[in-house]
Design an enzyme around this catalytic site. Structure first.
Site, short mmCIF file in Angstrom:
data_model
loop_
_atom_site.label_atom_id
_atom_site.label_comp_id
_atom_site.label_asym_id
_atom_site.label_seq_id
_atom_site.Cartn_x
_atom_site.Cartn_y
_atom_site.Cartn_z
CB SER A 225 -25.55 -56.39 -52.04
OG SER A 225 -26.44 -57.36 -51.50
CE LYS A 226 -21.00 -56.40 -45.21
NZ LYS A 226 -19.57 -56.40 -45.42
#
Ligand code: GLU
Length: 443
Positions: A225-226
């Protein structure tokens, strides 16, 4: 071989999607086959033309091309409707008679997300009839066989009451019509595959082969994810990676038996890629490894190529000499300006470096360096180095006691390309001015 990449334009192209696109592309190019691009825009609310453009841009940047498409799934709705009518007519599908009230009552009783056979849906929605017994086996090129017992499968809803197709139906009709031979996509779709296989059976069409790619994890073992840094292709591009390095890294990622620090040209990847060698366990996306690999790719560019890439990336011109003296120290295009922008924009403001090096002794070194450098009538590396070494010898100090104050005077920080090279690229007049200015501010 006919393969496809079928992104939903509900957001940017993520790294996992890029990997699926790349693997399909490698299979097509390696077999002389055909790559189809289909935009799965059936989610009307979340699909936007901007996202489509972003996905196309990201694919173009990665140099992943396609032979057919982009085809919009929505534009095939007449065909979906036609197949739907056929399945309704021959009894493979039926309209749900449950009303909205039934749905509410059912969910209240069983919990909103309990998947039971025949879960009521809105009245008029179309469901595919799953046989009462038996099982559907997904033969997967990566994962082997997974068996789904029919008794555990709901009759999947394949179209809304208004006749518009849902994903599991549209995807099977489109892949069948496009005569796709291999469906290669993320593992998150594995649970959809039996439903899609049942659509093929209902249509009386031979299904393609499937390969589901393991999820991507970050170095901490959690789903990518980010939090782990760049998560979309656009972010990788902004972070200064080269498309060739990204392709190399993504290809090796999860390709079981290969050291993931191997540089392999795209031509060789095309020749060697084999989807059956993709490992089953989650692949770890490690941006540090990508950085390292990108650094290797940067070093393979000619000076002119790297200069062109950096001028495009920074939007500045006239970078060639600065690139020449920085290139060994950068791993991404983004590393260049923080390291060498001072050459153009003047010294930065690293107060710690200044406090450390622009001391009384530092000022003395700067004054001597200024005099020695001012006396040079050729501004070349050798005389510059000799002049500064002369200052070191005369002052009876360590080289860093002269070089670091000079570096801080030029750059405003204690990190820069080589000090002699930096002086040369900045030029005599400007270097002397910066040294003088720093000497005047030294404590
Ligand atoms: N449109 C789906 C997605 O973006 C992919 C479907 C597929 O590859 O079958 O997740």
């Amino acid at each position: 071989m006919r393969v496809r990449f079928a992104p939903s334009p509900t957001g940017a192209l993520h790294i996992g999607g890029a990997r699926a696109a790349l693997y399909n592309w490698l299979m097509a190019r390696g077999s002389g086959g055909t790559m189809v691009l289909r935009i799965e825009d059936t989610d009307r609310e979340r699909s936007t033309p901007e996202n489509v453009d972003q996905i196309l841009d990201a694919l173009a940047w990665l140099q992943i091309d396609y032979d057919e498409g982009p085809i919009s799934q929505v534009q095939r709705s007449a065909r979906h409707e036609e197949v739907l009518q056929q399945l309704l007519a021959d009894g493979h599908a039926y309209r749900s008679t449950a009303t909205g009230e039934d749905v509410k009552a059912y969910k209240a009783q069983h919990g909103a997300d309990k998947g039971f056979r025949g879960t009521p849906e809105a009245e008029g929605a179309v469901r595919l009839r799953v046989p009462d017994d038996g099982a559907t086996v997904v033969h997967d090129l990566v994962r082997g066989d997974t068996t789904f017992q029919h008794v555990h499968l709901d009759d999947p809803v394949i179209a809304r009451a208004d006749g518009t197709a849902l994903y599991n139906f549209a995807v099977a009709v489109d892949d069948a019509d496009a005569q796709i031979t291999h469906v290669v996509r993320g593992e998150d779709h594995l649970s959809n595959t039996p439903k899609q296989l049942l659509v093929y059976v209902a249509m009386g069409v031979e299904p393609p082969l499937f390969a589901h790619l393991p999820l991507l994890h970050g170095p901490d073992g959690k789903k990518l994810s980010k939090r782990h840094g760049a998560a979309s292709v656009q972010e990788l591009r902004d972070a200064g990676y080269l498309p060739a390095a990204v392709r190399n890294y993504l290809a090796l990622l999860g390709w079981g038996d290969t050291d993931d620090e191997t540089l392999i040209s795209t031509e060789e990847l095309v020749r060697r890629f084999d989807v059956t060698r993709v490992a089953k366990n989650p692949a770890r996306f490690d941006e540090q490894k990508l950085r390292w690999m990108n650094g290797r790719y940067l070093r393979e560019l000619s000076l002119d190529e790297l200069t062109a890439a950096l001028e495009e990336y920074t939007g500045r011109a006239g970078l060639r000499d600065a690139v020449q003296i920085s290139r060994e120290k950068i791993q991404t295009l983004a590393d260049f300006w923080p390291l060498s922008g001072f050459i153009f924009d003047g010294p930065g403001e690293d107060e710690k470096a200044k406090a450390k090096w622009l001391t009384d002794a530092g000022r003395g070194a700067l004054v001597d360096a200024h005099d020695a450098l001012a006396g040079l009538d050729t501004w070349e590396l050798e005389p510059i180095e000799a002049a500064l070494q002369g200052v070191v010898a005369a002052r009876e100090v360590k080289p860093k006691d002269v070089f670091q104050p000079v570096r801080v005077a030029l750059a405003g920080t204690a990190v820069s390309p080589g000090i002699f090279e930096t002086l040369q690229v900045i030029g005599q007049e400007e270097s002397l001015a910066r040294i003088q200015a720093a000497a005047a501010t030294a404590a």
